[in-house]
Design a protein around this motif. Sequence first.
Motif, PDB file in Angstrom:
ATOM      1  N   ALA A 108       0.831  -1.209   0.000  1.00  6.24           N
ATOM      2  CA  ALA A 108       0.000   0.000   0.000  1.00  6.24           C
ATOM      3  C   ALA A 108       0.864   1.256   0.000  1.00  6.24           C
ATOM      4  CB  ALA A 108      -0.932  -0.003   1.210  1.00  6.24           C
ATOM      5  N   GLU A 109       2.026   1.191   0.621  1.00 12.82           N
ATOM      6  CA  GLU A 109       2.927   2.341   0.574  1.00 12.82           C
ATOM      7  C   GLU A 109       3.478   2.521  -0.833  1.00 12.82           C
ATOM      8  OE1 GLU A 109       4.390   5.715   1.689  1.00 12.82           O
ATOM      9  OE2 GLU A 109       3.265   4.462   3.099  1.00 12.82           O
ATOM     10  N   LEU A 110       3.724   1.417  -1.514  1.00 17.27           N
ATOM     11  CA  LEU A 110       4.215   1.505  -2.896  1.00 17.27           C
ATOM     12  C   LEU A 110       3.201   2.185  -3.805  1.00 17.27           C
ATOM     13  CD1 LEU A 110       5.866  -2.023  -3.406  1.00 17.27           C
ATOM     14  CD2 LEU A 110       7.000   0.143  -2.954  1.00 17.27           C
ATOM     15  N   THR A 111       1.922   1.946  -3.551  1.00 19.82           N
ATOM     16  CA  THR A 111       0.888   2.541  -4.395  1.00 19.82           C
ATOM     17  C   THR A 111       0.393   3.875  -3.841  1.00 19.82           C
ATOM     18  OG1 THR A 111      -0.830   1.263  -3.257  1.00 19.82           O
ATOM     19  CG2 THR A 111       0.108   0.305  -5.273  1.00 19.82           C
ATOM     20  N   GLY A 112       0.994   4.345  -2.742  1.00 24.90           N
ATOM     21  CA  GLY A 112       0.645   5.660  -2.209  1.00 24.90           C
ATOM     22  C   GLY A 112      -0.706   5.717  -1.526  1.00 24.90           C
ATOM     23  N   ARG A 114      -3.296   5.262   2.029  1.00 21.36           N
ATOM     24  CA  ARG A 114      -3.242   5.657   3.433  1.00 21.36           C
ATOM     25  C   ARG A 114      -2.928   4.486   4.358  1.00 21.36           C
ATOM     26  NH1 ARG A 114      -9.236   7.834   4.719  1.00 21.36           N
ATOM     27  NH2 ARG A 114      -8.683   9.118   2.914  1.00 21.36           N
ATOM     28  N   GLY A 115      -3.145   3.257   3.897  1.00 21.44           N
ATOM     29  CA  GLY A 115      -2.812   2.082   4.699  1.00 21.44           C
ATOM     30  C   GLY A 115      -1.353   1.690   4.634  1.00 21.44           C
ATOM     31  N   TYR A 117       2.824   2.001   5.216  1.00 24.75           N
ATOM     32  CA  TYR A 117       3.597   2.180   6.446  1.00 24.75           C
ATOM     33  C   TYR A 117       3.985   3.630   6.699  1.00 24.75           C
ATOM     34  CZ  TYR A 117       4.134  -2.534   8.230  1.00 24.75           C
ATOM     35  OH  TYR A 117       3.883  -3.754   8.819  1.00 24.75           O
ATOM     36  N   SER A 118       4.006   4.458   5.656  1.00 21.65           N
ATOM     37  CA  SER A 118       4.258   5.887   5.844  1.00 21.65           C
ATOM     38  C   SER A 118       3.052   6.705   5.403  1.00 21.65           C
ATOM     39  CB  SER A 118       5.514   6.320   5.076  1.00 21.65           C
ATOM     40  OG  SER A 118       6.660   5.706   5.623  1.00 21.65           O
ATOM     41  N   LYS A 119       1.860   6.088   5.562  1.00 18.61           N
ATOM     42  CA  LYS A 119       0.575   6.739   5.245  1.00 18.61           C
ATOM     43  C   LYS A 119       0.474   7.135   3.779  1.00 18.61           C
ATOM     44  CE  LYS A 119       0.362   8.745   9.883  1.00 18.61           C
ATOM     45  NZ  LYS A 119       0.253  10.013  10.658  1.00 18.61           N
ATOM     46  N   GLY A 120       1.226   6.423   2.919  1.00 15.88           N
ATOM     47  CA  GLY A 120       1.175   6.719   1.490  1.00 15.88           C
ATOM     48  C   GLY A 120       2.015   7.894   1.067  1.00 15.88           C
ATOM     49  N   LYS A 121       2.832   8.430   1.962  1.00 16.31           N
ATOM     50  CA  LYS A 121       3.605   9.639   1.666  1.00 16.31           C
ATOM     51  C   LYS A 121       5.091   9.353   1.469  1.00 16.31           C
ATOM     52  CE  LYS A 121       2.243  11.816   5.382  1.00 16.31           C
ATOM     53  NZ  LYS A 121       2.050  12.935   6.349  1.00 16.31           N
ATOM     54  N   GLY A 122       5.507   8.117   1.664  1.00 15.10           N
ATOM     55  CA  GLY A 122       6.935   7.816   1.597  1.00 15.10           C
ATOM     56  C   GLY A 122       7.357   7.081   0.341  1.00 15.10           C
ATOM     57  N   ALA A 324      -1.765  -6.982  -2.997  1.00  9.97           N
ATOM     58  CA  ALA A 324      -1.913  -6.153  -4.200  1.00  9.97           C
ATOM     59  C   ALA A 324      -3.334  -5.609  -4.322  1.00  9.97           C
ATOM     60  CB  ALA A 324      -1.546  -6.962  -5.439  1.00  9.97           C
ATOM     61  N   ASP A 325      -4.319  -6.436  -4.014  1.00 13.28           N
ATOM     62  CA  ASP A 325      -5.711  -5.978  -4.060  1.00 13.28           C
ATOM     63  C   ASP A 325      -5.943  -4.861  -3.046  1.00 13.28           C
ATOM     64  OD1 ASP A 325      -6.289  -7.785  -6.041  1.00 13.28           O
ATOM     65  OD2 ASP A 325      -7.147  -9.300  -4.687  1.00 13.28           O
ATOM     66  N   PHE A 326      -5.438  -5.057  -1.840  1.00 16.67           N
ATOM     67  CA  PHE A 326      -5.577  -4.032  -0.804  1.00 16.67           C
ATOM     68  C   PHE A 326      -4.924  -2.731  -1.247  1.00 16.67           C
ATOM     69  CE2 PHE A 326      -3.750  -1.844   2.915  1.00 16.67           C
ATOM     70  CZ  PHE A 326      -4.897  -1.595   3.646  1.00 16.67           C
ATOM     71  N   ALA A 327      -3.729  -2.846  -1.824  1.00 13.54           N
ATOM     72  CA  ALA A 327      -2.960  -1.665  -2.211  1.00 13.54           C
ATOM     73  C   ALA A 327      -3.590  -0.885  -3.357  1.00 13.54           C
ATOM     74  CB  ALA A 327      -1.537  -2.082  -2.588  1.00 13.54           C
ATOM     75  N   GLN A 328      -4.422  -1.538  -4.143  1.00 10.04           N
ATOM     76  CA  GLN A 328      -5.060  -0.843  -5.256  1.00 10.04           C
ATOM     77  C   GLN A 328      -6.438  -0.297  -4.900  1.00 10.04           C
ATOM     78  OE1 GLN A 328      -4.124  -2.822  -9.349  1.00 10.04           O
ATOM     79  NE2 GLN A 328      -3.931  -4.457  -7.835  1.00 10.04           N
ATOM     80  N   ASN A 329      -6.994  -0.785  -3.790  1.00 11.56           N
ATOM     81  CA  ASN A 329      -8.347  -0.370  -3.422  1.00 11.56           C
ATOM     82  C   ASN A 329      -8.411   0.468  -2.152  1.00 11.56           C
ATOM     83  OD1 ASN A 329     -10.041  -1.775  -5.515  1.00 11.56           O
ATOM     84  ND2 ASN A 329      -8.972  -3.555  -4.683  1.00 11.56           N
ATOM     85  N   ASP A 330      -7.333   0.499  -1.388  1.00  7.50           N
ATOM     86  CA  ASP A 330      -7.286   1.319  -0.189  1.00  7.50           C
ATOM     87  C   ASP A 330      -7.357   2.802  -0.596  1.00  7.50           C
ATOM     88  OD1 ASP A 330      -6.908   1.475   2.691  1.00  7.50           O
ATOM     89  OD2 ASP A 330      -4.935   2.320   2.278  1.00  7.50           O
ATOM     90  N   PRO A 331      -8.035   3.641   0.166  1.00  8.17           N
ATOM     91  CA  PRO A 331      -8.139   5.061  -0.208  1.00  8.17           C
ATOM     92  C   PRO A 331      -6.780   5.758  -0.218  1.00  8.17           C
ATOM     93  CG  PRO A 331      -9.760   4.479   1.472  1.00  8.17           C
ATOM     94  CD  PRO A 331      -8.824   3.321   1.365  1.00  8.17           C
ATOM     95  N   GLU A 332      -6.685   6.783  -1.032  1.00  6.35           N
ATOM     96  CA  GLU A 332      -5.493   7.621  -1.025  1.00  6.35           C
ATOM     97  C   GLU A 332      -5.515   8.519   0.214  1.00  6.35           C
ATOM     98  OE1 GLU A 332      -5.272   9.734  -4.692  1.00  6.35           O
ATOM     99  OE2 GLU A 332      -4.805   7.944  -5.870  1.00  6.35           O
TER     100      GLU A 332
END
Length: 344
Positions: A108-112, A114-115, A117-122, A324-332
């Motif tokens: 999820a961090e790779l896809t930016g 909010r879930g 490890y750096s809240k999508g900002k790292g 991968a599914d989580f990382a593509q569907n988790d909110p930004e």
Amino acid sequence: MAAPKKSAAKETGQDKESAPNKPRVPDFSKEQELHAFRDMLLIRRFEEKAGQLYGMGAIGGFCHLYIGQEAVVVGMQMALREGDQVITGYRDHGHMLACEMDPKGVMAELTGRRGGYSKGKGGSMHMFSMEKHFYGGHGIVGAQVSLGTGIAFANRYRDNGSVCLAYFGDGASNQGQVYESFNMAELWKLPVVYVIENNRYAMGTSVTRSSAQTDFSKRGISFNIPGEQVDGMDVRAVKAAGDKAVAHCRAGNGPYILEMQTYRYRGHSMSDPAKYRTREEVDKIRNDQDPIEQVRQRLLGQDMTEDDLKKIDAEIRKIVNEAADFAQNDPEPDPAELYTDVYR
């Protein structure tokens, strides 16, 4: 004046002088083999999926894959105990997974999202987990060596018995701050293992063209730091060397250098076509030295069947697909997150 050309034999990633010694290493139990197989396979399948998502445009920015180097971090992690710390550079997804960070949070961090490890900002190079004693992911070449030395200083100051592993590559080994860190670590007998992941090509130049001393285990000689070369494609050899180095540090003897002779199958990053080496060279390493295949063959000789190993692979693929599914569907992240975690 142009630098003299080296012979064709010197143009490959490593010459005979820096080829790994292959002393006999202690055998693993079946449980250890299975542990190593699962952990390395998780890293391999995760990185393959990350490469796919990058190609689809779901991952932006830099993305450095760890495919081929899995035995290094898995073997070293097997030599640690609770409380020991890990810090590394930008090729860091494998280290996170070996530290048991959640694949969903990493992806999820790779896809930016909010879930992450750096809240999508790292992104790929900037993830951390205090809970798992993982201190990053650092994009500045060699920065983690100084920071890892600082973590080891804190261990010594607190007298907590912990050891820090500071991973860096053959390219970063030529950074000045590395030698400043070596000097400080030996002067103060800091509990840090410097793990040099020598994958032969840094960002795209073979070590024989960029390093006057290609035996990286000797880089600490002028600081009285012991070191050794390790077959970084054999997880058993890595763990054996890790056990020795960590015990040296934990006993108060100061730092230790391990040169892991390994190989990355992909380019330096996803944007690197890797034209500085031949396809034949890569295929030969994959066919003859692949770290996962070595364990697989040993397991097949220990009453495991192909079906048993395929079942493990299916379980790992399920974990990675769910991530991968989580990382593509988790909110930004919410736009307001732009103003959080900012220090001045």
